[in-house]
Design an enzyme around this catalytic site. Structure first.
Site, short mmCIF file in Angstrom:
data_model
loop_
_atom_site.label_atom_id
_atom_site.label_comp_id
_atom_site.label_asym_id
_atom_site.label_seq_id
_atom_site.Cartn_x
_atom_site.Cartn_y
_atom_site.Cartn_z
N ASN A 209 0.82 -1.23 0.00
CA ASN A 209 0.00 0.00 0.00
C ASN A 209 0.85 1.27 0.00
O ASN A 209 0.32 2.36 0.16
CB ASN A 209 -0.95 -0.01 1.20
CG ASN A 209 -0.24 -0.02 2.53
OD1 ASN A 209 0.99 -0.12 2.58
ND2 ASN A 209 -0.99 0.08 3.61
N PHE A 211 2.99 4.37 -1.41
CA PHE A 211 2.83 5.17 -2.63
C PHE A 211 3.37 6.58 -2.43
O PHE A 211 3.64 7.01 -1.31
CB PHE A 211 1.34 5.26 -3.02
CG PHE A 211 0.49 5.94 -1.98
CD1 PHE A 211 0.45 7.32 -1.87
CD2 PHE A 211 -0.28 5.19 -1.10
CE1 PHE A 211 -0.34 7.95 -0.91
CE2 PHE A 211 -1.07 5.82 -0.12
CZ PHE A 211 -1.09 7.20 -0.04
N HIS A 241 3.90 7.81 1.45
CA HIS A 241 3.54 6.74 2.40
C HIS A 241 4.50 5.57 2.24
O HIS A 241 4.49 4.90 1.21
CB HIS A 241 2.10 6.29 2.11
CG HIS A 241 1.61 5.18 3.00
ND1 HIS A 241 0.52 4.41 2.71
CD2 HIS A 241 2.07 4.71 4.18
CE1 HIS A 241 0.32 3.52 3.67
NE2 HIS A 241 1.25 3.67 4.57
N HIS A 335 2.93 5.46 11.84
CA HIS A 335 1.73 4.62 11.98
C HIS A 335 1.96 3.35 12.78
O HIS A 335 1.02 2.76 13.30
CB HIS A 335 1.21 4.19 10.60
CG HIS A 335 0.47 5.26 9.89
ND1 HIS A 335 0.22 5.20 8.54
CD2 HIS A 335 -0.08 6.40 10.32
CE1 HIS A 335 -0.46 6.27 8.18
NE2 HIS A 335 -0.64 7.02 9.23
N SER A 386 -7.84 5.61 -0.14
CA SER A 386 -7.37 4.84 -1.30
C SER A 386 -6.98 5.78 -2.43
O SER A 386 -7.27 6.97 -2.38
CB SER A 386 -8.48 3.92 -1.78
OG SER A 386 -9.45 4.68 -2.49
N HIS A 410 -5.59 5.74 11.14
CA HIS A 410 -4.42 5.97 10.27
C HIS A 410 -4.74 5.85 8.79
O HIS A 410 -3.87 6.07 7.96
CB HIS A 410 -3.32 4.98 10.63
CG HIS A 410 -3.43 3.64 9.93
ND1 HIS A 410 -4.56 2.86 10.00
CD2 HIS A 410 -2.56 2.97 9.16
CE1 HIS A 410 -4.35 1.77 9.29
NE2 HIS A 410 -3.16 1.80 8.77
#
Length: 488
Positions: A209, A211, A241, A335, A386, A410
């Site tokens: 996930n 990016f 991220h 996170h 997303s 988060h």
DNA sequence: ATGTGC
């Protein structure tokens, strides 16, 4: 409204008040558990292991008040993603599984003074240039190729190392959680194997996930806080991220194994082996905390180098200096971490290892750990949605210290496993649909990753943020929408 | 999340 219940398998939650649900302490549970969610969000976790895992975490020694699940919570390794556990630092323990494999996975948001109109039309060039210049995907290849000596410096000093080597400016450090450095880091406690994995990954997004996304601000909900954060409608911002790559993953693996070997007694008391923990006062407690803090520093340098490279890409594409485009760091939040923090527990000041796994620190206005620039309004909290939905900027809410040990959600939270996602979606189709229907440009190393991260794989980020805002743990400040996105 | 299993 009161006395409602929510039944999910063998777990029954009792409603305390709106968005607050409690699993009372029964059997060997040391404390109750609390879920902060709407009924709609509870439905999403009623059939997986999230609530069972949450109940298991209440067995950890030293757990204080209650085990917590955030509105975006879902099942994870042992401890739910979206979980917060505050474990007494003197009589409790520290748990690698409650931090997560990707130590200091986190996000940072960089601002610009560009407007959407100035960027519209350059999306294809921008996404190609970012993709070509920011390393991504599984395996090695970072912005800095280094040796073990450099890795040790990075592990010890975090973003301070980047400052000395010209990859950061002083202002970047001032706008990062813990100023981008955990002083308690002990590089000697990170194994050679972990360092070898990390040395060629410094400045790389990774996969899954993770990016880099260029976004436009679509809404500012709170004009006063928006101004303090320097956010306004139509502004272009950049979200990064990623985490600690193979180094953090290896560190988690190494310490889970060490704990399994050395603390079998404690392990046998726990309902799930994946909650393996090092008891307070043990050598492994000290060693893991030192190693985890070192991996945290590594992740901050990773995001810093990606930000540095992104500034260079924007300089080339727009033919202006990054200073001229005011490409300044809004904030960087972790996170997946544990931190020794002092919290008020029934009037006593207690030292706790606050484990936030898929949860964000959300300290309110006035808290001494909020950077000076934001002290009067509260800490910025960045919540990525997303790649089809966009993201939010919140600020730490005034109820966060009382309700959640100063934490909020988060992200949007996954709805289905990666395997399931690949059965439901085809990467190329997802990409084309985003471009044709929402004008979002996506470029990825692997089509499978795009399928795994399809917008439909995630919960509704608006609903997650609504709950956080209504609870007063993290208040809505601004919303963004994607312009272009690169990923592994 | 991850040299996509130990």
């Amino acid at each position: 409204m009161s006395n409602g219940t929510f039944d999910a398998g063998d777990v029954t939650l009792e409603q305390v008040r709106e968005h607050v649900w409690e699993l009372p302490a029964t059997g060997d549970m040391r404390v109750p558990a609390r879920v902060f969610a709407s009924r709609a969000l509870l439905e999403e976790i009623s059939e997986d292991k999230t609530l069972e895992q949450l109940r298991n975490t209440t067995h950890l020694p030293g757990i204080t008040n209650y085990a917590i699940c955030m509105p975006d919570g879902h099942q994870g390794y042992g401890f739910p993603v979206g979980g917060v556990g505050a474990l007494d630092a003197e009589t409790g323990c520290i748990s690698p599984g409650a931090v997560g494999y990707d130590i200091n996975c986190g996000v940072r948001m960089m601002k610009t003074n560009l407007t959407y109109d100035e960027v519209a039309g350059t999306e294809a060039e921008l996404v190609d240039s970012l993709f070509a210049n920011v390393p991504s995907g599984l395996g090695g290849g970072g912005i800095v190729e280094s040796d073990v000596e450099t890795v040790n410096e990075i592990l010890a000093r975090g973003v301070d190392w980047a400052l000395e080597h010209g990859y950061a400016v002083e202002e970047d450090l001032l706008h990062c959680e813990d100023e981008g450095t955990r002083e308690e880091a002990d590089p000697d406690k990170v194994t050679q194997k972990a360092k070898d994995r990390g040395k060629n990954q410094i400045g790389s997004l990774g996969s899954g996930n993770h990016f880099l996304e260029v976004q436009r601000v679509t809404n500012v909900f709170d004009a006063h806080v928006g101004e303090a954060f320097g956010l306004e409608e139509d502004q272009i911002v950049i979200l990064i991220h990623c985490g600690s790559r193979g180094l953090g993953h290896q560190t988690c693996t190494d310490y889970l194994r060490k704990i399994e070997r050395q603390h079998q007694g404690l392990l046998n008391q726990l309902p799930d082996k994946e909650l393996a923990a090092a008891p307070a006062g043990s050598q492994l407690e000290t060693d893991y905390y030192g190693a985890m803090n070192a991996a945290i520093n590594f992740a901050w340098v990773n995001r810093q180098l990606i930000m540095h490279r992104t500034r260079q890409v924007f300089e080339r594409v727009f033919d202006r200096s990054w200073q001229n485009m005011e490409m300044e760091l809004l904030y960087d939040v972790a996170h997946n971490i544990a931190k020794k923090e002092t919290h008020d527990v029934d009037g006593d000041q207690r030292e706790l290892y606050v484990h936030r796994k898929g949860a964000t620190r959300a300290f309110p206005a006035g808290h001494p750990d909020v950077p000076t620039a934001y002290r009067d309004v509260g800490q910025p909290v960045i919540i990525p949605g997303s790649m089809g939905a966009g993201s939010y900027v919140l600020r730490g809410g005034e109820n966060s210290m009382d309700l959640t040990f100063g934490s909020t959600a988060h992200g949007a939270g996954r709805l289905m496993s990666r395997t399931q996602a690949k059965n439901e979606y085809w990467g190329g189709d997802v990409r084309d649909e985003l471009e044709d229907q929402r004008d979002i440009y996506v470029k990825a190393q692997s089509g499978a990753t795009v399928a795994e991260e399809a917008p439909g794989v995630y919960k509704d980020v608006d609903e997650v943020v609504r709950v956080s805002d209504e609870l007063g743990i993290g208040d809505k400040v601004a919303r963004t929408f994607p312009v272009c996105n690169i990923k592994g």
